[in-house]
Write an enzyme that holds these catalytic residues in place. Sequence first.
Site, short mmCIF file in Angstrom:
data_model
loop_
_atom_site.label_atom_id
_atom_site.label_comp_id
_atom_site.label_asym_id
_atom_site.label_seq_id
_atom_site.Cartn_x
_atom_site.Cartn_y
_atom_site.Cartn_z
CE LYS A 140 -0.45 0.06 5.05
NZ LYS A 140 -1.35 0.17 6.20
NE ARG A 169 -6.51 1.50 11.72
CZ ARG A 169 -5.38 1.27 11.07
NH1 ARG A 169 -4.56 2.28 10.78
NH2 ARG A 169 -5.03 0.04 10.70
CG HIS A 207 -3.55 -3.35 12.50
ND1 HIS A 207 -2.52 -3.95 11.82
CD2 HIS A 207 -3.16 -2.09 12.74
CE1 HIS A 207 -1.54 -3.06 11.66
NE2 HIS A 207 -1.90 -1.92 12.22
NE ARG A 266 -2.31 -7.37 8.51
CZ ARG A 266 -2.89 -7.65 9.68
NH1 ARG A 266 -3.51 -8.83 9.84
NH2 ARG A 266 -2.87 -6.79 10.67
CE1 TYR A 314 11.02 32.42 -0.42
CE2 TYR A 314 11.46 30.06 -0.37
CZ TYR A 314 11.10 31.21 -1.06
OH TYR A 314 10.82 31.13 -2.40
CB CYS A 330 13.19 26.37 -0.89
SG CYS A 330 14.34 27.55 -0.14
CG ASP A 354 10.95 23.71 -6.45
OD1 ASP A 354 10.20 22.73 -6.47
OD2 ASP A 354 10.55 24.88 -6.65
#
Length: 374
Positions: free
Chosen positions: A39, A137, A171, A226, A270, A317, A319
């Site tokens: 997943k 859950r 789980h 799992r 920044y 930043c 990039d």
Amino acid sequence: MSDAQMRTWAEIDLGCLKHNYTALREQLAPGCRFVGVVKANAYGHGAVPVAQKLEEWGADYLAVACLGEAAELRQAGVRAPILILGVTLPRYAGELLAWDAAQAVGDLETGRALSAAAVAAGRTLTIHVKADTGMSRLGFLCDEAHLDRAAGEIAALCALPGLRAEGIFTHFSDADGCEAYTMRQFTRFLDLLDKLSARGVTFEIRHCAASAAMLNYPCTHLDMVRPGIALYGHYPAPGMEYTCPLLPVMTLKTRVAAVRDLPAGTCVSYGRTATLARDSRLAVLPVGYGDGYFRLFSNGQPVAIRGKKAPVVGRVCMDLTMVDVSDIPGVVPGDEAVLYGDAAPVEDGADRAGTIQYELLCDVSPRVPRVYLD
């Protein structure tokens, strides 16, 4: 240098993946099945290439989070059984059947809707029953006060036409932490199985052990395990290294784009959160939070260049990221920098960011090419 290695890329070592698969499989009793959890794009490693290798090596099952992930694997030609661990709305039962995916079911209402859809299609849908023993859950609530009710509803689910209840699972919420709570959950699961057996309901596959329980508690292996994060070479928590020899599969790399000599007193990036205390040489790396390299790594997270640590200076930043290479002689544009790997463990980055290595691996963005090494 390939095009994929021009900027920032993730090397996926399939040899390490096979080592982990083999090492984990050796922990199992004969006949215990192995689910490769792929997943979230195989925890950032690339779902299709990883699934194809696991199928080639003999994994009994693959596990995904959603229908779209199952469809991606089937469209790529993966034929191994696939279990969808998350929710699929009954309106998509046709797609579940078309993609031949087993579906987790955690309540009777959903089971009835899936049953009706399967019967209408003249098909049989494979399901795995989800028991909530303490994660809170999804699943039939299976604490002591609700165990009888859960057994009754699960028995009713398994009797519905058009469904094949192949498996049942739960789980653990704290298998890398509290043994007492984990064993309480496991006991609830075993008690549920006993109650169902008394009603004549049994399952081919009973499973509850993800990576932490698989490594810590062999008694929980039952019919299938799992492993997720362990498959990719990382331990669920510190102190588990003794359980099984694992090798990290991903190394995240970038290349030095520019080298700048800047005087003391210069502000960097920044917000001017960093001011150089001395004349410094900074390397500019073409990686940032747009690539999944966390902004929380600003001002301090080390990367490895020429085998030495270079700390991030200023804010990361979108990039670009600046690192201090003043004490690393000879750094030039084109040099490799390791962001996650043996020289810069992803666990260290997770500690700095106040999170877990799972998140960092999963967040390596799609614009970062995966380069597969045999």
